[in-house]
Design a protein around this motif. Sequence first.
Motif, PDB file in Angstrom:
ATOM      1  N   ILE A   9       0.849  -1.203   0.000  1.00 43.23           N
ATOM      2  CA  ILE A   9       0.000   0.000   0.000  1.00 43.23           C
ATOM      3  C   ILE A   9       0.885   1.254   0.000  1.00 43.23           C
ATOM      4  N   VAL A  10       1.947   1.204   0.805  1.00 45.63           N
ATOM      5  CA  VAL A  10       2.871   2.350   0.867  1.00 45.63           C
ATOM      6  C   VAL A  10       3.475   2.626  -0.511  1.00 45.63           C
ATOM      7  N   LYS A  11       3.822   1.579  -1.237  1.00 42.20           N
ATOM      8  CA  LYS A  11       4.375   1.750  -2.593  1.00 42.20           C
ATOM      9  C   LYS A  11       3.389   2.480  -3.490  1.00 42.20           C
ATOM     10  N   LYS A  12       2.128   2.090  -3.381  1.00 47.53           N
ATOM     11  CA  LYS A  12       1.064   2.732  -4.177  1.00 47.53           C
ATOM     12  C   LYS A  12       0.950   4.222  -3.819  1.00 47.53           C
ATOM     13  N   TYR A  13       0.933   4.491  -2.530  1.00 44.71           N
ATOM     14  CA  TYR A  13       0.848   5.889  -2.071  1.00 44.71           C
ATOM     15  C   TYR A  13       2.054   6.692  -2.580  1.00 44.71           C
ATOM     16  N   ASN A  14       3.240   6.127  -2.360  1.00 47.45           N
ATOM     17  CA  ASN A  14       4.464   6.850  -2.741  1.00 47.45           C
ATOM     18  C   ASN A  14       4.449   7.197  -4.227  1.00 47.45           C
ATOM     19  N   LYS A  15       4.027   6.230  -5.032  1.00 44.60           N
ATOM     20  CA  LYS A  15       3.988   6.436  -6.473  1.00 44.60           C
ATOM     21  C   LYS A  15       3.001   7.557  -6.826  1.00 44.60           C
ATOM     22  N   ALA A  16       1.880   7.559  -6.127  1.00 44.21           N
ATOM     23  CA  ALA A  16       0.844   8.561  -6.415  1.00 44.21           C
ATOM     24  C   ALA A  16       1.245   9.972  -5.996  1.00 44.21           C
ATOM     25  N   PHE A  17       2.013  10.086  -4.906  1.00 43.45           N
ATOM     26  CA  PHE A  17       2.281  11.407  -4.339  1.00 43.45           C
ATOM     27  C   PHE A  17       3.673  11.948  -4.651  1.00 43.45           C
ATOM     28  N   ASP A  18       4.518  11.093  -5.195  1.00 41.63           N
ATOM     29  CA  ASP A  18       5.930  11.445  -5.371  1.00 41.63           C
ATOM     30  C   ASP A  18       6.118  12.719  -6.193  1.00 41.63           C
ATOM     31  N   GLN A  19       5.262  12.921  -7.185  1.00 36.88           N
ATOM     32  CA  GLN A  19       5.442  14.054  -8.104  1.00 36.88           C
ATOM     33  C   GLN A  19       4.776  15.337  -7.614  1.00 36.88           C
ATOM     34  N   SER A  20       3.993  15.240  -6.561  1.00 35.72           N
ATOM     35  CA  SER A  20       3.283  16.432  -6.079  1.00 35.72           C
ATOM     36  C   SER A  20       4.239  17.357  -5.349  1.00 35.72           C
ATOM     37  N   LYS A  21       4.247  18.648  -5.755  1.00 38.30           N
ATOM     38  CA  LYS A  21       5.232  19.535  -5.130  1.00 38.30           C
ATOM     39  C   LYS A  21       4.812  19.966  -3.724  1.00 38.30           C
ATOM     40  N   GLU A  22       3.545  19.775  -3.386  1.00 42.97           N
ATOM     41  CA  GLU A  22       3.090  20.148  -2.037  1.00 42.97           C
ATOM     42  C   GLU A  22       3.277  19.019  -1.018  1.00 42.97           C
ATOM     43  N   ILE A  23       3.573  17.807  -1.516  1.00 41.61           N
ATOM     44  CA  ILE A  23       3.625  16.644  -0.624  1.00 41.61           C
ATOM     45  C   ILE A  23       5.041  16.088  -0.526  1.00 41.61           C
ATOM     46  N   THR A  24       5.486  15.839   0.697  1.00 38.67           N
ATOM     47  CA  THR A  24       6.729  15.088   0.897  1.00 38.67           C
ATOM     48  C   THR A  24       6.356  13.698   1.402  1.00 38.67           C
ATOM     49  N   ILE A  25       6.769  12.684   0.662  1.00 32.87           N
ATOM     50  CA  ILE A  25       6.469  11.300   1.071  1.00 32.87           C
ATOM     51  C   ILE A  25       7.519  10.837   2.084  1.00 32.87           C
ATOM     52  N   PRO A  26       7.213   9.786   2.871  1.00 36.80           N
ATOM     53  CA  PRO A  26       8.164   9.341   3.884  1.00 36.80           C
ATOM     54  C   PRO A  26       9.467   8.836   3.271  1.00 36.80           C
ATOM     55  N   TYR A  27      10.553   9.078   3.990  1.00 38.21           N
ATOM     56  CA  TYR A  27      11.863   8.614   3.550  1.00 38.21           C
ATOM     57  C   TYR A  27      12.214   7.332   4.314  1.00 38.21           C
ATOM     58  N   GLU A  28      12.609   6.304   3.577  1.00 39.68           N
ATOM     59  CA  GLU A  28      13.023   5.060   4.223  1.00 39.68           C
ATOM     60  C   GLU A  28      14.508   4.877   3.992  1.00 39.68           C
ATOM     61  N   LYS A  29      15.244   4.742   5.093  1.00 39.59           N
ATOM     62  CA  LYS A  29      16.701   4.593   4.976  1.00 39.59           C
ATOM     63  C   LYS A  29      17.041   3.310   4.211  1.00 39.59           C
ATOM     64  N   PRO A  30      18.135   3.323   3.439  1.00 42.80           N
ATOM     65  CA  PRO A  30      18.454   2.134   2.624  1.00 42.80           C
ATOM     66  C   PRO A  30      18.812   0.891   3.451  1.00 42.80           C
ATOM     67  N   ASP A  31      19.297   1.077   4.689  1.00 40.84           N
ATOM     68  CA  ASP A  31      19.702  -0.108   5.459  1.00 40.84           C
ATOM     69  C   ASP A  31      18.602  -0.636   6.390  1.00 40.84           C
ATOM     70  N   VAL A  32      17.385  -0.143   6.215  1.00 38.64           N
ATOM     71  CA  VAL A  32      16.276  -0.657   7.034  1.00 38.64           C
ATOM     72  C   VAL A  32      15.111  -1.075   6.147  1.00 38.64           C
ATOM     73  N   LYS A  33      14.222  -1.863   6.759  1.00 39.04           N
ATOM     74  CA  LYS A  33      12.942  -2.172   6.122  1.00 39.04           C
ATOM     75  C   LYS A  33      11.862  -1.827   7.127  1.00 39.04           C
ATOM     76  N   SER A  34      11.148  -0.767   6.860  1.00 42.61           N
ATOM     77  CA  SER A  34      10.074  -0.350   7.775  1.00 42.61           C
ATOM     78  C   SER A  34       8.923  -1.347   7.710  1.00 42.61           C
ATOM     79  N   SER A  35       8.251  -1.542   8.846  1.00 42.65           N
ATOM     80  CA  SER A  35       7.054  -2.395   8.814  1.00 42.65           C
ATOM     81  C   SER A  35       5.794  -1.537   8.668  1.00 42.65           C
ATOM     82  N   TYR A  36       5.987  -0.220   8.538  1.00 41.15           N
ATOM     83  CA  TYR A  36       4.904   0.731   8.225  1.00 41.15           C
ATOM     84  C   TYR A  36       3.639   0.546   9.055  1.00 41.15           C
TER      85      TYR A  36
END
Length: 398
Positions: free
Chosen positions: A277-304
């Motif tokens: 679901i997070v992937k879907k959200y990120n894809k939808a909001f990534d291009q919006s200039k008013e929205i900052t999507i969550p940042y996930e560090k490369p050495d972790v896997k969030s359980s969201y």
Amino acid sequence: MSETLAINGGNPVRKNFLPYSQQWIDEEDIKAVNDALKSDWITQGPKIVEFEKLVSKFCNVKYAVAFSSGTTALHAAAYSAGILKGDEAITSPITFAASANCVLYQGGNVVFADIKKDTYNIDPIEIKKKISSKTKVLIPVDYTGQPCDIDEINDIAEKNNLIVIEDASHAIGAEYKDKKVGGLSDLSVFSFHPVKHITTGEGGMVITNNKELFEKLQIFRTHGITKDPEKMKHNEGGWYYEMQHLGYNYRITDFQCALGISQFKKLNRFVKRRRDIVKKYNKAFDQSKEITIPYEKPDVKSSYHLYMIQLDFEMLKVNRRKIFDALRAENIGVHVHYIPVHLQPYYKQMFGYKKGDYPNAEEYYSNALTLPLFPKMKDSDVDDVINALDKVINFYRK
Ligand SMILES: *Cc1c(COP(=O)(O)O)cnc(C)c1O
């Protein structure tokens, strides 16, 4: 095409309300609880131990003690870490109040350390600045399910002789450098509240590799009482027990743990669904200039546990309340996590905290908006959230 918001009398994106989070109980869960209720044990029975073993094995940890809630689990962790009157513990201002309150229950004082701007997790550099001769414990939080910088935090703890209680209430199933969250600190705490990954109704657990801490957790759960002849000062017979510490009744029931065991079987599936679901959200909001999507560090896997965006309200020329109310009117259960704990009236009054004390936390809070995220959400629910946010932002953009 001119759009009218539901708030102005238009049609809402959804007919029924979509909450920000919700448990997922199926027939298998119901049967498991039913069976437990028909057994000889209602409270301290075999299901508790079985549930503890499942979680400790999953996290690669030796010991686990289940509690009546995440909050009582945190209190037990604070007790076993040895927090006493006047001791200080450092935690994040961006968390649920319980991460800090557990220190107060033991008579300790809470000191906050500001968050990092990218992950919103407690900043190890800020922790270092807050350490005093009274500091005893660090309580980092794996915020939204993203593991905190535990290597750096453990390093600080080791150098300063501190115990680390990781509030992993958001993070069961998360990974840090390919290791499961839970076995990375002295004591890790999970919550099984219905909004969390898996639920026991109310419930929590502390896990540890330290036998001494484990024994303290166990005794604290049941009034500080021991029945173990080897630990007793005297032994007057088969009826004899000793209360050696001040504990509480923080027990969880056997039928709750039967639910926990059944829910636990679905943990990996639930976490995967949250990530999808997070992937879907990120894809939808990534291009919006008013929205900052969550940042996930490369050495972790969030359980969201939570999905959070930051909105640029200046650019939108509208305040959060209007966006929040407009989305609620579209039947989207948006939320805001969390009001910085140091700005809660109780903390302001008790410790003299005020606005401006933790600028990163306060800035984060003023721009934050939580969108619905839970495994039972259908793809169409996810689309509704995306469409509603689009509709509301477009309306104000004009
Ligand atoms: C949910 C939660 C807890 C514990 O809450 P309970 O409702 O008592 O299980 C503690 N800390 C954080 C960060 C939480 O989100």
